[in-house]
Design a protein around this motif. Structure first.
Motif, PDB file in Angstrom:
ATOM      1  N   UNK A 256       0.827  -1.234  -0.039  1.00 34.01           N
ATOM      2  CA  UNK A 256      -0.080   0.140  -0.009  1.00 34.01           C
ATOM      3  C   UNK A 256       0.915   1.204   0.054  1.00 34.01           C
ATOM      4  N   UNK A 257       1.876   1.419   1.084  1.00 39.77           N
ATOM      5  CA  UNK A 257       2.646   2.483   0.940  1.00 39.77           C
ATOM      6  C   UNK A 257       3.414   2.710  -0.118  1.00 39.77           C
ATOM      7  N   UNK A 258       4.194   1.541  -0.725  1.00 38.38           N
ATOM      8  CA  UNK A 258       4.978   1.799  -1.810  1.00 38.38           C
ATOM      9  C   UNK A 258       3.942   2.274  -3.139  1.00 38.38           C
ATOM     10  N   UNK A 259       3.095   1.595  -3.362  1.00 38.56           N
ATOM     11  CA  UNK A 259       2.130   1.847  -4.230  1.00 38.56           C
ATOM     12  C   UNK A 259       1.788   3.371  -4.328  1.00 38.56           C
ATOM     13  N   UNK A 260       1.260   3.698  -3.004  1.00 35.64           N
ATOM     14  CA  UNK A 260       0.717   5.091  -2.877  1.00 35.64           C
ATOM     15  C   UNK A 260       1.951   6.178  -3.304  1.00 35.64           C
ATOM     16  N   UNK A 261       3.062   6.057  -2.830  1.00 33.90           N
ATOM     17  CA  UNK A 261       4.331   6.829  -3.006  1.00 33.90           C
ATOM     18  C   UNK A 261       4.588   6.838  -4.482  1.00 33.90           C
ATOM     19  N   UNK A 262       4.453   5.770  -5.232  1.00 35.93           N
ATOM     20  CA  UNK A 262       4.608   5.650  -6.781  1.00 35.93           C
ATOM     21  C   UNK A 262       3.581   6.492  -7.354  1.00 35.93           C
ATOM     22  N   UNK A 263       2.413   6.565  -7.049  1.00 30.80           N
ATOM     23  CA  UNK A 263       1.290   7.071  -7.664  1.00 30.80           C
ATOM     24  C   UNK A 263       1.571   8.692  -7.284  1.00 30.80           C
ATOM     25  N   UNK A 264       1.841   9.036  -6.132  1.00 29.72           N
ATOM     26  CA  UNK A 264       2.221  10.584  -5.889  1.00 29.72           C
ATOM     27  C   UNK A 264       3.442  10.972  -7.005  1.00 29.72           C
ATOM     28  N   UNK A 265       4.407   9.994  -6.863  1.00 29.66           N
ATOM     29  CA  UNK A 265       5.419  10.347  -7.869  1.00 29.66           C
ATOM     30  C   UNK A 265       4.977  10.465  -9.403  1.00 29.66           C
ATOM     31  N   UNK A 266       4.171   9.534  -9.794  1.00 26.41           N
ATOM     32  CA  UNK A 266       3.283   9.859 -11.044  1.00 26.41           C
ATOM     33  C   UNK A 266       2.875  11.037 -11.290  1.00 26.41           C
ATOM     34  N   UNK A 267       2.182  11.392 -10.527  1.00 26.68           N
ATOM     35  CA  UNK A 267       1.440  13.044 -10.376  1.00 26.68           C
ATOM     36  C   UNK A 267       2.352  14.068 -10.792  1.00 26.68           C
ATOM     37  N   UNK A 275       7.997  12.074 -18.637  1.00 28.87           N
ATOM     38  CA  UNK A 275       7.269  10.850 -18.980  1.00 28.87           C
ATOM     39  C   UNK A 275       8.054   9.640 -18.691  1.00 28.87           C
ATOM     40  N   UNK A 276       9.134   9.813 -18.684  1.00 26.29           N
ATOM     41  CA  UNK A 276      10.031   8.283 -18.383  1.00 26.29           C
ATOM     42  C   UNK A 276       9.833   7.929 -16.878  1.00 26.29           C
ATOM     43  N   UNK A 277      10.136   8.925 -16.142  1.00 25.06           N
ATOM     44  CA  UNK A 277       9.883   8.877 -14.473  1.00 25.06           C
ATOM     45  C   UNK A 277       8.298   8.135 -14.242  1.00 25.06           C
ATOM     46  N   UNK A 278       7.345   9.135 -14.965  1.00 21.44           N
ATOM     47  CA  UNK A 278       6.014   8.799 -14.759  1.00 21.44           C
ATOM     48  C   UNK A 278       5.768   7.247 -15.097  1.00 21.44           C
ATOM     49  N   UNK A 279       6.258   6.867 -16.037  1.00 18.84           N
ATOM     50  CA  UNK A 279       6.029   5.485 -16.662  1.00 18.84           C
ATOM     51  C   UNK A 279       6.444   4.584 -15.501  1.00 18.84           C
ATOM     52  N   UNK A 280       7.843   4.810 -15.077  1.00 24.55           N
ATOM     53  CA  UNK A 280       8.315   3.832 -14.088  1.00 24.55           C
ATOM     54  C   UNK A 280       7.616   3.903 -12.893  1.00 24.55           C
ATOM     55  N   UNK A 281       6.983   5.147 -12.497  1.00 22.83           N
ATOM     56  CA  UNK A 281       6.388   5.188 -11.121  1.00 22.83           C
ATOM     57  C   UNK A 281       4.988   4.352 -11.451  1.00 22.83           C
ATOM     58  N   UNK A 282       4.260   4.617 -12.546  1.00 26.49           N
ATOM     59  CA  UNK A 282       3.143   3.888 -12.568  1.00 26.49           C
ATOM     60  C   UNK A 282       3.317   2.153 -12.774  1.00 26.49           C
ATOM     61  N   UNK A 283       4.367   1.881 -13.227  1.00 30.48           N
ATOM     62  CA  UNK A 283       4.846   0.399 -13.035  1.00 30.48           C
ATOM     63  C   UNK A 283       4.920  -0.171 -11.889  1.00 30.48           C
ATOM     64  N   UNK A 284       5.778   0.912 -11.142  1.00 23.04           N
ATOM     65  CA  UNK A 284       5.812   0.361  -9.478  1.00 23.04           C
ATOM     66  C   UNK A 284       4.750   0.346  -8.870  1.00 23.04           C
ATOM     67  N   UNK A 285       3.752   1.066  -9.131  1.00 23.23           N
ATOM     68  CA  UNK A 285       2.389   1.342  -8.439  1.00 23.23           C
ATOM     69  C   UNK A 285       1.487  -0.102  -8.727  1.00 23.23           C
ATOM     70  N   UNK A 286       1.680  -0.488 -10.076  1.00 24.19           N
ATOM     71  CA  UNK A 286       1.000  -1.701 -10.540  1.00 24.19           C
ATOM     72  C   UNK A 286       1.633  -2.914  -9.777  1.00 24.19           C
ATOM     73  N   UNK A 287       3.002  -2.815  -9.741  1.00 29.46           N
ATOM     74  CA  UNK A 287       3.790  -4.027  -9.132  1.00 29.46           C
ATOM     75  C   UNK A 287       3.229  -4.288  -7.542  1.00 29.46           C
ATOM     76  N   UNK A 288       3.354  -3.181  -6.920  1.00 25.15           N
ATOM     77  CA  UNK A 288       2.983  -3.199  -5.592  1.00 25.15           C
ATOM     78  C   UNK A 288       1.466  -3.510  -5.339  1.00 25.15           C
ATOM     79  N   UNK A 289       0.619  -3.039  -6.108  1.00 27.05           N
ATOM     80  CA  UNK A 289      -0.640  -3.275  -6.229  1.00 27.05           C
ATOM     81  C   UNK A 289      -0.965  -4.708  -6.167  1.00 27.05           C
ATOM     82  N   UNK A 290      -0.329  -5.517  -6.852  1.00 26.06           N
ATOM     83  CA  UNK A 290      -0.367  -6.912  -6.817  1.00 26.06           C
ATOM     84  C   UNK A 290       0.321  -7.592  -5.547  1.00 26.06           C
TER      85      UNK A 290
END
Length: 372
Positions: A256-267, A275-290
């Motif tokens: 939860x915490x890592x996904x939340x931080x990643x999504x804030x980073x995406x914003x 966009x490169x960092x945004x894509x990485x952040x969204x990927x990290x959020x998806x991984x930690x959502x799993x």
């Protein structure tokens, strides 16, 4: 390696496969969801399809592998889930097939109406599949209407009588048909569908910003700024409920915490147009959502919303002691090769695309006819 260790290992590996699918196929779905309303003309639609052209069919292999691994490592999990989710998975299969046909057939006839109809089918298929995946994952978190019935009589065994002895002569069952399908739709699972829609839409917009140039890229950047905020809010509500109401395992808090931080980073990254960092952040959020989803399930493969005694654990659902070691050897041998190939393909097709790559007369041709 002990059998228990391998059971846990394969539970984790299946989670990894689903994470890979969400990250890689997520932007394919996102691009499809945007296909009919982000571009201004046929050349830009062709450009969007070219951006995913080298990858979309390979990304689907993650889904096939996840399903195959579940069947081989946890056959009772596979049988129970696929029978209970039968209608929902059938609909997903149909729209996935329609999506493939839409991509491959849109340029078979040089006709504007033909092409636009297939593009609409592609877009609708992407939205339906994305929403239903979210519903399915939310059901894994929330639990499903599952009980244990005795073989032969097929009568439900009272929860108080569930033991390892009774389970040896019983099966886990879920309601099928339309009643089973609509039992999967609850306020929380609908929220799960909205989460995947928001995440994939953001993922697709960021991918287009990363892979294209010109006016289409600017519209994708503008959309990603709005979509990333919606994704953060919707996913945040879903994740907090998942952990507080349906979870409890300490690993879920990490997810939860890592996904939340990643999504804030995406914003932040989308608004800074990184966009490169945004894509990485969204990927990290998806991984930690799993990670969050599977941690709410463990040690169960399927949770029962009727009674915890009816839960199907990974211990009861797994294959024999002879099967898992063979699978592990094969996976350790071949998975690195597959990952190396995927990395190589993304490196080869790393350049940005523009509408200048697409002549007017070729805007409707199949991807195989055009240079990426």
């Amino acid at each position: 390696m002990s059998h228990e260790f391998l059971q846990i290992l394969w539970f984790i590996l299946i989670a990894v496969l689903w994470a890979g699918y969400l990250v890689l196929e997520g932007f394919d779905f996102g691009v499809g969801m945007l296909l009919r309303w982000l571009p201004n003309n046929a050349k830009e639609r062709r450009l969007m399809l070219n951006s995913i052209g080298p990858h979309w069919d390979g990304n689907e292999v993650w889904l096939l592998t996840a399903g195959g691994a579940t069947f081989a490592a946890f056959p009772e999990w596979y049988a129970t889930m696929f029978s209970g989710f039968y209608l929902a998975l059938f609909v997903i299969l149909v729209v996935l097939i329609l999506r493939i046909v839409a991509i491959e057939w849109r340029g078979k006839i040089s006709d504007v109406v033909w092409t636009e109809r297939w593009d609409w089918i592609h877009t609708v298929s992407a939205w339906v599949a994305t929403f239903l995946w979210g519903v399915a994952f939310a059901n894994l978190v929330q639990g499903v209407r599952m009980e244990v019935v005795a073989r032969g009589t097929w009568e439900a065994i009272p929860p108080a009588e569930i033991t390892q002895g009774t389970l040896a002569n019983a099966v886990h069952v879920m309601p099928g048909g339309f009643s089973g399908f609509f039992s999967l739709l609850t306020p929380y699972t609908i929220l799960g569908g909205l989460v995947t829609c928001a995440l994939f839409l953001t993922h697709g917009a960021i991918f287009l910003a990363l892979k294209t140039e010109g006016d289409l890229q600017q519209r994708a950047i503008a959309l990603s700024k709005k979509a990333s905020i919606a994704s953060l809010v919707i996913a945040g509500v879903f994740a907090v409920i998942a952990q507080l109401v349906y979870g409890g395992h300490w690993l879920g808090w990490i997810g939860l915490v890592v996904a939340a931080v990643a999504l804030v980073g995406v914003v932040l990254a989308t608004h800074a147009e990184r966009e490169g960092w945004a894509f990485i952040g969204n990927a990290v959020a998806a991984i930690f959502a799993v990670v969050l989803i599977f941690s709410t399930m463990y040690p169960n493969a399927l949770k029962s919303s009727i009674d915890p005694a009816y839960n199907l654990t990974i211990w009861d659902a797994s294959s024999s002691e002879k099967t898992l070691p063979v699978m592990t050897i094969v996976a350790l041998t071949l998975v690195p090769v597959v990952l190396a190939y995927i990395a190589w393909s993304y490196w080869i097709f790393r350049k940005r695309l523009t509408v200048d790559h697409i002549p007017d007369e070729n805007a409707g041709l199949p991807m195989s006819f055009l240079s990426n």
